[in-house]
Design a protein around this motif. Structure first.
Motif, short mmCIF file in Angstrom:
data_model
loop_
_atom_site.label_atom_id
_atom_site.label_comp_id
_atom_site.label_asym_id
_atom_site.label_seq_id
_atom_site.Cartn_x
_atom_site.Cartn_y
_atom_site.Cartn_z
N ALA A 266 0.83 -1.21 0.00
CA ALA A 266 0.00 0.00 0.00
C ALA A 266 0.87 1.25 0.00
O ALA A 266 0.59 2.23 -0.73
CB ALA A 266 -0.93 -0.01 1.21
N ALA A 267 1.94 1.24 0.82
CA ALA A 267 2.82 2.41 0.89
C ALA A 267 3.55 2.64 -0.42
O ALA A 267 3.82 3.78 -0.81
CB ALA A 267 3.81 2.24 2.03
N ALA A 268 3.90 1.55 -1.10
CA ALA A 268 4.61 1.68 -2.38
C ALA A 268 3.71 2.23 -3.47
O ALA A 268 4.16 2.99 -4.34
CB ALA A 268 5.18 0.32 -2.80
N ARG A 269 2.43 1.88 -3.43
CA ARG A 269 1.51 2.26 -4.51
C ARG A 269 0.76 3.56 -4.23
O ARG A 269 0.39 4.28 -5.15
CB ARG A 269 0.53 1.12 -4.76
CG ARG A 269 1.22 -0.14 -5.26
CD ARG A 269 0.28 -1.32 -5.35
NE ARG A 269 1.01 -2.54 -5.63
CZ ARG A 269 1.37 -2.94 -6.85
NH1 ARG A 269 1.06 -2.19 -7.90
NH2 ARG A 269 2.03 -4.07 -7.02
N ASP A 270 0.51 3.85 -2.96
CA ASP A 270 -0.22 5.07 -2.61
C ASP A 270 0.28 5.57 -1.26
O ASP A 270 -0.44 5.51 -0.26
CB ASP A 270 -1.72 4.79 -2.57
CG ASP A 270 -2.57 6.06 -2.50
OD1 ASP A 270 -1.97 7.16 -2.37
OD2 ASP A 270 -3.80 5.97 -2.58
N PRO A 271 1.52 6.06 -1.19
CA PRO A 271 2.09 6.44 0.11
C PRO A 271 1.32 7.52 0.82
O PRO A 271 1.25 7.53 2.06
CB PRO A 271 3.51 6.90 -0.26
CG PRO A 271 3.46 7.22 -1.72
CD PRO A 271 2.46 6.28 -2.30
N ASP A 272 0.73 8.45 0.08
CA ASP A 272 0.00 9.54 0.74
C ASP A 272 -1.19 9.01 1.54
O ASP A 272 -1.53 9.55 2.59
CB ASP A 272 -0.49 10.55 -0.30
CG ASP A 272 0.65 11.35 -0.91
OD1 ASP A 272 1.75 11.35 -0.34
OD2 ASP A 272 0.43 11.96 -1.98
N ARG A 273 -1.82 7.95 1.03
CA ARG A 273 -2.95 7.38 1.74
C ARG A 273 -2.51 6.78 3.07
O ARG A 273 -3.26 6.82 4.06
CB ARG A 273 -3.64 6.31 0.88
CG ARG A 273 -4.93 5.78 1.47
CD ARG A 273 -5.60 4.78 0.55
NE ARG A 273 -6.86 4.30 1.11
CZ ARG A 273 -7.57 3.30 0.60
NH1 ARG A 273 -7.16 2.69 -0.49
NH2 ARG A 273 -8.70 2.92 1.18
N ILE A 274 -1.30 6.24 3.11
CA ILE A 274 -0.78 5.63 4.34
C ILE A 274 -0.27 6.68 5.31
O ILE A 274 -0.52 6.63 6.51
CB ILE A 274 0.34 4.63 3.99
CG1 ILE A 274 -0.21 3.49 3.14
CG2 ILE A 274 0.98 4.07 5.26
CD1 ILE A 274 -1.33 2.70 3.76
N THR A 275 0.46 7.65 4.79
CA THR A 275 1.12 8.61 5.68
C THR A 275 0.20 9.75 6.13
O THR A 275 0.59 10.53 7.00
CB THR A 275 2.35 9.21 4.99
OG1 THR A 275 1.96 9.88 3.78
CG2 THR A 275 3.36 8.12 4.65
N ALA A 276 -0.98 9.86 5.57
CA ALA A 276 -1.89 10.95 5.96
C ALA A 276 -2.21 10.92 7.45
O ALA A 276 -2.48 11.96 8.06
CB ALA A 276 -3.19 10.86 5.15
N ALA A 277 -2.16 9.74 8.06
CA ALA A 277 -2.49 9.62 9.48
C ALA A 277 -1.34 9.99 10.40
O ALA A 277 -1.54 10.13 11.61
CB ALA A 277 -2.93 8.18 9.78
#
Length: 323
Positions: A266-277
């Motif tokens: 998930a972090a490799a494909r959409d890091p912003d979605r993971i790091t938003a929290a």
């Protein structure tokens, strides 16, 4: 520098202390003088050779490392001396590691490096599984398998703070007590009690709206039993080593959903979605609303002992290595 290497797949005794050259950071990268490296069950599965798509030996394991930046590459906003923790594709079991800055986070004031090494994998996985993938609402109930493990303890805290009713499984009185202290309203000893019975009794037979499942095997199937109609199960691991499957007919007629989550992918494909929290999580950790529970620290050269400690199910909380 000293590193831990996996020269071949096998049991914990294959882990080997060896020397490698100190890496140099490239553009967009920093080098971290490692003070603590997180140990995760995924590291153990990779060492065994049972982790899908895992690294081929020889390699240096370790998906998270905390320490101080001692060198920076071009185009980096961090400075030498900054206290940081990195989520890595590997290499954390070492005295130094290079990380790009996309998954590099400042360590909050007052947090030790050992605690910081328990933040990225556990809390980002727990938050994503509960809210981004699981869609947990404050009036819902959630069953968290392995509630006294690293991800489990993060998930218990997050779900409890969100106002959800929390069920959690663990195997010892000590682990159950810790889960309860962190906000698990219904701690369940899975060695003595079928968690489905507790869920059915406490929900009037309805089941929970969400399950976080990381074991596989029959625990996966029984977790689906514990779901309410329209419930969701997020699966993020196969700790038993035995993958599980579910009949689509059952999902259709019971209106249940099974959702997969893998932090690294998930972090490799959409890091912003993971790091938003991350900002909210670090603020809560700084204020004491959330906490990283470090169960046990081992010296770097005692890595095999650390792996065996987890494999023997002795661990409660985060296990870290200190170079």
């Amino acid at each position: 520098m000293e590193v831990i290497e996996v020269p071949e797949h096998g049991e914990s005794d294959v882990l080997e202390l060896t020397d490698r050259s100190v890496p140099e950071p490239g553009p967009g990268e920093v080098r971290i003088d490692v003070e603590a490296a997180g140990v995760n069950f995924a590291d153990i599965m990779q060492r065994r050779g049972t982790y899908p798509g895992g690294p081929e030996p020889p390699y240096v394991p370790g998906a998270e490392a905390a320490g101080s930046i001692d060198a920076v590459g071009d185009g980096v906003d961090f400075d030498e001396g900054d206290r940081v923790v990195a989520m890595l594709g590997g290499g954390g079991y070492a005295e130094y590691v290079v990380s790009d800055t996309q998954l590099l986070f400042p360590v909050p004031d007052g947090m030790s490096f050992a605690e910081a090494a328990g933040f990225p994998v556990q809390f980002l996985t727990a938050h994503a599984c509960l809210f981004e993938w699981g869609g947990l609402e404050d009036d819902e109930s959630v069953l968290i398998q392995a509630a006294a493990g690293g991800v489990g303890m993060a998930a218990v805290q997050l779900a409890s703070h969100a106002g959800a009713t929390v069920f959690g499984t663990a195997s010892t009185a000590e682990k159950l007590e810790l889960a309860a202290d962190l906000g698990c309203e219904y701690p369940i000893d899975y060695t003595e009690t079928d968690f489905r019975d507790v869920v059915a009794e406490e929900t009037g037979g309805d089941g929970v709206e969400l399950v976080l499942e990381s074991v596989g095997d029959d625990v996966f199937e029984r977790s689906i039993d514990a779901l309410a109609h329209f419930g969701r199960l997020v699966t993020y691991g196969v700790a038993s080593g035995t993958p599980a499957a579910v009949e689509n007919k059952r999902l259709l007629f019971e209106n249940k959903s099974v959702i997969g989550f893998h932090l690294g992918q998930a972090a490799a494909r959409d890091p912003d979605r993971i790091t938003a929290a991350v900002p909210d999580l670090t603020e809560a950790l700084s204020s004491g609303d959330l906490e990283v529970i470090v169960g046990k620290s081992f010296e770097l050269e005692d890595d095999a002992e650390a792996h065996q400690y987890i494999e023997d199910r002795k661990s409660t909380g985060k296990v870290v290595l200190t170079p």
